[in-house]
Design a protein around this motif. Structure first.
Motif, mmCIF file in Angstrom:
data_model
loop_
_atom_site.group_PDB
_atom_site.id
_atom_site.type_symbol
_atom_site.label_atom_id
_atom_site.label_comp_id
_atom_site.label_asym_id
_atom_site.label_seq_id
_atom_site.Cartn_x
_atom_site.Cartn_y
_atom_site.Cartn_z
ATOM 1 N N UNK A 215 -8.770 34.978 73.734
ATOM 2 C CA UNK A 215 -8.354 34.308 74.969
ATOM 3 C C UNK A 215 -8.357 32.794 74.766
ATOM 4 N N UNK A 216 -9.381 32.289 74.094
ATOM 5 C CA UNK A 216 -9.519 30.845 73.899
ATOM 6 C C UNK A 216 -8.383 30.276 73.061
ATOM 7 N N UNK A 217 -7.827 31.072 72.157
ATOM 8 C CA UNK A 217 -6.762 30.559 71.289
ATOM 9 C C UNK A 217 -5.366 30.865 71.834
ATOM 10 N N UNK A 218 -5.262 31.403 73.050
ATOM 11 C CA UNK A 218 -3.945 31.553 73.658
ATOM 12 C C UNK A 218 -3.290 30.177 73.784
ATOM 13 N N UNK A 219 -1.971 30.096 73.680
ATOM 14 C CA UNK A 219 -1.294 28.794 73.722
ATOM 15 C C UNK A 219 -1.669 27.977 74.954
ATOM 16 N N UNK A 220 -2.121 26.770 74.726
ATOM 17 C CA UNK A 220 -2.435 25.842 75.801
ATOM 18 C C UNK A 220 -3.858 25.876 76.293
ATOM 19 N N UNK A 221 -4.600 26.948 76.038
ATOM 20 C CA UNK A 221 -5.957 27.077 76.590
ATOM 21 C C UNK A 221 -6.880 26.000 76.042
ATOM 22 N N UNK A 222 -6.876 25.808 74.739
ATOM 23 C CA UNK A 222 -7.797 24.829 74.151
ATOM 24 C C UNK A 222 -7.484 23.416 74.619
ATOM 25 N N UNK A 223 -6.208 23.113 74.819
ATOM 26 C CA UNK A 223 -5.848 21.779 75.302
ATOM 27 C C UNK A 223 -6.393 21.548 76.711
ATOM 28 N N UNK A 224 -6.286 22.560 77.571
ATOM 29 C CA UNK A 224 -6.824 22.427 78.928
ATOM 30 C C UNK A 224 -8.333 22.250 78.888
ATOM 31 N N UNK A 225 -9.018 23.043 78.066
ATOM 32 C CA UNK A 225 -10.475 22.944 77.975
ATOM 33 C C UNK A 225 -10.908 21.589 77.419
ATOM 34 N N UNK A 226 -10.156 21.066 76.438
ATOM 35 C CA UNK A 226 -10.497 19.764 75.873
ATOM 36 C C UNK A 226 -10.293 18.658 76.912
ATOM 37 N N UNK A 227 -9.175 18.719 77.635
ATOM 38 C CA UNK A 227 -8.941 17.728 78.683
ATOM 39 C C UNK A 227 -10.040 17.799 79.745
ATOM 40 N N UNK A 228 -10.450 19.022 80.095
ATOM 41 C CA UNK A 228 -11.519 19.191 81.076
ATOM 42 C C UNK A 228 -12.822 18.584 80.568
ATOM 43 N N UNK A 229 -13.166 18.857 79.317
ATOM 44 C CA UNK A 229 -14.404 18.325 78.745
ATOM 45 C C UNK A 229 -14.417 16.802 78.806
ATOM 46 N N UNK A 230 -13.324 16.173 78.383
ATOM 47 C CA UNK A 230 -13.264 14.712 78.340
ATOM 48 C C UNK A 230 -13.313 14.116 79.742
ATOM 49 N N UNK A 231 -12.546 14.698 80.664
ATOM 50 C CA UNK A 231 -12.458 14.144 82.017
ATOM 51 C C UNK A 231 -13.766 14.317 82.784
ATOM 52 N N UNK A 232 -14.338 15.512 82.736
ATOM 53 C CA UNK A 232 -15.581 15.775 83.466
ATOM 54 C C UNK A 232 -16.726 14.976 82.847
#
Length: 401
Positions: A215-232
């Motif tokens: 699930x984590x390597x589905x297209x786009x998932x890691x980018x969303x999680x990385x953006x969330x980590x940086x922003x939060x």
């Protein structure tokens, strides 16, 4: 020319989407409100907790830490274990868990037992967050899912703006145990509300659960999680250390927190109005607001009014962050939304904890408070770069529904 029939407005050339099930979505929002208040209320009651339990204030602060640890540890396994269970039953179990563990906290005579109750309350909150986004999306038409997430997410900023200050005030008037007991009573009332107005939604009954690593390597998932980590992480560096950031200005801490909370509510309402039409633009605009606010807070000599404006801009920018990030994540995860959401909950809580650690390290290194804002600005810029670079994770234009 329009005509209204039932809950749908008919227009020339087509039919508008059904009205949002606001009562159900607001019940979900109340569950988020309850989880946030349960998490943060000890921070406003530290002197009373320390005196009542005969421990230091730093030890009393561990009631917040253990709650966060419980959420981090439990999110992934609990969501996976309840994947096939009716969503309403899962949410009710989670809310009843908050009822029970708050009740234990209110009556337990021993500090270690209260710590254990707080850890378990954190696991119940993890289950709330793990199902909330997927539940809200499944109550509405695909074209309304972003707005539904914004409505169901409004409980979070309200809790920070109103719930915690009111709880702190109550703690100055009555014993802290009564404050926690009142939260437990609120959980009981909320469970009745959910049972009455939130529709049943079945669990995922078909297919073999996708392994989380896939699930984590589905297209786009890691980018969303990385953006969330940086922003939060950027946000929590500012929020955790807002006291030293405002110390060099004439803006009072309580006023700054109130301004931020009200602005966050404005932010999530604005997000709900535009997210389904332009998710990528909404996200970039919100990041730009947080970046601009960070830049202003890095210059406290600007004066009280510019700093108040900066806090307002920060609140508006970050208010809709959970909704826009969860919408982007769910759009990419599809039927694996709950599994992806469990990872999001873990990343979000790690970023919350990381805000304290990173900000503390900055100050421990001898830097002044404005260095915190510069650090937040750098992280926000990195989040913007992730969003700009990954159009597949954050596609332009209306959401693909």
């Amino acid at each position: 020319m329009t005509a209204t029939t039932g809950t749908t407005t008919l227009r020339a050339g087509g039919t508008a989407p059904p009205r949002l099930p606001r009562a159900a979505l607001l019940a979900l929002a109340a569950a988020g409100f309850l989880a946030i208040v349960t998490e943060t209320i000890p921070a406003g009651l530290l002197p009373q907790l320390a005196a009542g339990l005969s421990v230091s204030q730093s030890a009393a602060g561990q009631l917040v830490s253990l709650y966060a640890v419980g959420s981090v540890v439990a999110a992934v396994p609990l969501v996976a274990a309840t994947r096939r269970t009716n969503r309403k039953k899962v949410l009710l179990v989670a809310v009843l868990g908050l009822l029970v563990f708050n009740a234990v906290t209110a009556v337990a005579p021993w500090y270690p037992l209260i710590l254990a109750a707080r850890f378990l309350a954190g696991t119940a909150a993890a289950l709330v967050w793990g199902v909330l986004a997927g539940y809200a999306r499944r109550l509405v038409a695909p074209s309304q899912q972003g707005r539904a997430l914004a409505v169901s997410g409004i409980g979070q900023p309200i809790a920070l703006a109103v719930g915690v200050p009111l709880g702190t005030l109550a703690g100055s008037l009555v014993d802290w145990r009564w404050v926690i007991a009142a939260i437990s009573l609120a959980a009981a009332l909320l469970s009745i509300w959910i049972a009455a107005v939130v529709p049943d939604v079945p669990g995922r009954l078909s297919g073999t659960p996708e392994p989380l690593r896939r699930v984590v390597v589905l297209p786009g998932i890691r980018a969303v999680l990385l953006a969330a980590l940086l922003w939060v992480l950027a946000h929590n560096i500012l929020y955790t250390y807002i006291a030293p950031l405002l110390a060099g200005t004439r803006l009072r801490l309580d006023t700054g927190l109130a301004v931020f909370g009200v602005a966050s509510i404005v932010g999530i309402v604005a997000t709900g109005a535009i997210i389904d039409r332009a998710l990528r633009a909404t996200l970039l605009g919100a990041l730009a607001l947080v970046g601009a606010a960070s830049l202003a807070l890095a210059n406290p000599g600007l004066g009280v009014l510019p700093v108040a404006v900066a806090v307002t801009v920060w609140g508006i920018g970050f208010g809709g962050a959970p909704a826009v990030l969860q919408t982007a994540l769910a759009d990419r995860a599809g039927e694996h939304t709950d599994a992806a959401q469990s990872v999001f909950v873990t990343v979000f809580n790690l970023a919350v904890a990381g805000g304290g650690l990173v900000g503390g390290s900055v100050l421990a290194a001898g830097a002044t408070a404005p260095a915190l804002a510069w650090t937040a600005l750098a992280l926000t810029i990195l989040a913007v770069l992730v969003v700009v670079a990954r159009k597949r994770a954050f596609p332009p234009g209306p959401r693909d529904t």
